[in-house]
Design a protein around this motif. Structure first.
Motif, mmCIF file in Angstrom:
data_model
loop_
_atom_site.group_PDB
_atom_site.id
_atom_site.type_symbol
_atom_site.label_atom_id
_atom_site.label_comp_id
_atom_site.label_asym_id
_atom_site.label_seq_id
_atom_site.Cartn_x
_atom_site.Cartn_y
_atom_site.Cartn_z
ATOM 1 N N GLY A 284 3.063 7.291 -5.139
ATOM 2 C CA GLY A 284 2.253 6.775 -4.056
ATOM 3 C C GLY A 284 0.876 7.409 -4.020
ATOM 4 O O GLY A 284 -0.126 6.745 -3.751
ATOM 5 N N PHE A 285 0.808 8.695 -4.314
ATOM 6 C CA PHE A 285 -0.482 9.376 -4.336
ATOM 7 C C PHE A 285 -1.359 8.831 -5.459
ATOM 8 O O PHE A 285 -2.544 8.571 -5.262
ATOM 9 N N ILE A 286 -0.781 8.622 -6.624
ATOM 10 C CA ILE A 286 -1.553 8.105 -7.757
ATOM 11 C C ILE A 286 -2.057 6.696 -7.462
ATOM 12 O O ILE A 286 -3.217 6.374 -7.704
ATOM 13 N N VAL A 287 -1.199 5.835 -6.892
ATOM 14 C CA VAL A 287 -1.617 4.475 -6.541
ATOM 15 C C VAL A 287 -2.720 4.534 -5.491
ATOM 16 O O VAL A 287 -3.726 3.828 -5.600
ATOM 17 N N TRP A 288 -2.551 5.382 -4.466
ATOM 18 C CA TRP A 288 -3.589 5.524 -3.425
ATOM 19 C C TRP A 288 -4.906 5.973 -4.026
ATOM 20 O O TRP A 288 -5.971 5.479 -3.666
ATOM 21 N N MET A 289 -4.862 6.926 -4.960
ATOM 22 C CA MET A 289 -6.076 7.428 -5.569
ATOM 23 C C MET A 289 -6.812 6.323 -6.334
ATOM 24 O O MET A 289 -8.029 6.168 -6.211
ATOM 25 N N PHE A 290 -6.073 5.521 -7.096
ATOM 26 C CA PHE A 290 -6.700 4.422 -7.838
ATOM 27 C C PHE A 290 -7.251 3.360 -6.889
ATOM 28 O O PHE A 290 -8.332 2.829 -7.118
ATOM 29 N N GLN A 291 -6.528 3.049 -5.817
ATOM 30 C CA GLN A 291 -7.015 2.056 -4.865
ATOM 31 C C GLN A 291 -8.244 2.563 -4.119
ATOM 32 O O GLN A 291 -9.135 1.785 -3.780
ATOM 33 N N LYS B 291 0.858 -1.171 0.000
ATOM 34 C CA LYS B 291 0.000 0.000 0.000
ATOM 35 C C LYS B 291 0.899 1.228 0.000
ATOM 36 O O LYS B 291 1.943 1.242 0.641
ATOM 37 N N PRO B 292 0.494 2.249 -0.716
ATOM 38 C CA PRO B 292 1.316 3.459 -0.741
ATOM 39 C C PRO B 292 1.337 4.119 0.633
ATOM 40 O O PRO B 292 0.376 4.031 1.394
ATOM 41 N N GLU B 293 2.437 4.742 0.942
ATOM 42 C CA GLU B 293 2.569 5.426 2.213
ATOM 43 C C GLU B 293 1.984 6.828 2.085
ATOM 44 O O GLU B 293 2.619 7.736 1.573
ATOM 45 N N MET B 294 0.758 6.965 2.538
ATOM 46 C CA MET B 294 0.086 8.264 2.555
ATOM 47 C C MET B 294 0.015 8.708 4.002
ATOM 48 O O MET B 294 -0.463 7.970 4.853
ATOM 49 N N MET B 295 0.493 9.889 4.276
ATOM 50 C CA MET B 295 0.464 10.409 5.630
ATOM 51 C C MET B 295 -0.460 11.624 5.668
ATOM 52 O O MET B 295 -0.293 12.557 4.880
ATOM 53 N N GLN B 296 -1.447 11.583 6.541
ATOM 54 C CA GLN B 296 -2.277 12.759 6.748
ATOM 55 C C GLN B 296 -1.533 13.680 7.697
ATOM 56 O O GLN B 296 -1.075 13.250 8.758
ATOM 57 N N LEU B 297 -1.401 14.916 7.295
ATOM 58 C CA LEU B 297 -0.727 15.890 8.150
ATOM 59 C C LEU B 297 -1.759 16.493 9.101
ATOM 60 O O LEU B 297 -2.657 17.212 8.677
#
Length: 183
Positions: free
Chosen positions: A173-180, A41-47
């Motif tokens: 990672g953002f693009i992969v997260w968006m598609f997932q 899973k892409p590493e997406m961090m909410q700030l």
């Protein structure tokens, strides 16, 4: 019709048997053997850490995350709300900051410099509302730990005071997260 010689028949049968064995082996290996590869899973961090709300009158309020958003119930349509926080420390050069906009004008400032501005009215093809939009801001390694300010402004009462938490990731990672997440 041409008669096949015994050698041709034998070669044909050997070819069919070999092809069949290879196909069966391939599908068996695909189904039975674990190759050790696991899609990450892409590493997406909410700030959200140390998020502060700055109002137009100059007053500050600490913000608490609720789901994927910050909320300020007293917001009025047309009021400019600004979130102030710091970027995390990072060394990569392909990082980006992403902010979701739902009928809002979004401005993203890094260390006082305007990096991106999304004007909701500019993207309306027809009607009164535009589609939701991700505002993506490329970051450089020199931006590490710098202050960011994200401004939110909307003319709709339903959207006033709803501030999405900015997300931090690599661009891929953002693009992969968006598609997932959306497909």
């Amino acid at each position: 019709m041409l008669k096949q010689s015994n050698i041709t028949k034998c070669l044909k049968n050997i070819f069919l048997a070999t092809a069949s064995i290879l196909i069966i082996t391939f599908f068996t290996a695909q189904l039975m053997w674990d190759d050790g590869y696991e899609f990450q899973k892409p590493e997406m961090m909410q700030l959200t850490e140390n998020a502060t709300l700055l109002l137009e009158d100059g007053s500050f309020f600490p913000l608490q995350q609720e789901g994927n958003h910050f909320f300020y119930e007293k917001a009025q349509p047309g009021e400019l709300l600004t979130i102030i926080m710091r970027l995390p420390e990072f060394q990569k050069t392909d990082m980006c900051l992403c902010v979701f906009s739902a009928n809002q004008n979004i401005g993203v400032y890094v260390d006082g410099e305007l990096r991106e501005y999304y004007n909701d009215e500019s993207y309306r093809l027809v009607g009164s509302y535009s589609a939701s939009h991700f505002v993506k801001v490329p970051l450089e390694a020199a931006d590490s730990k710098k202050e960011i300010r994200i401004t939110y402004e909307t003319s709709l009462e339903e959207c006033a005071g709803i501030l999405t938490c900015p997300m931090f990731s690599t661009e891929a990672g953002f693009i992969v997260w968006m598609f997932q997440s959306y497909f």
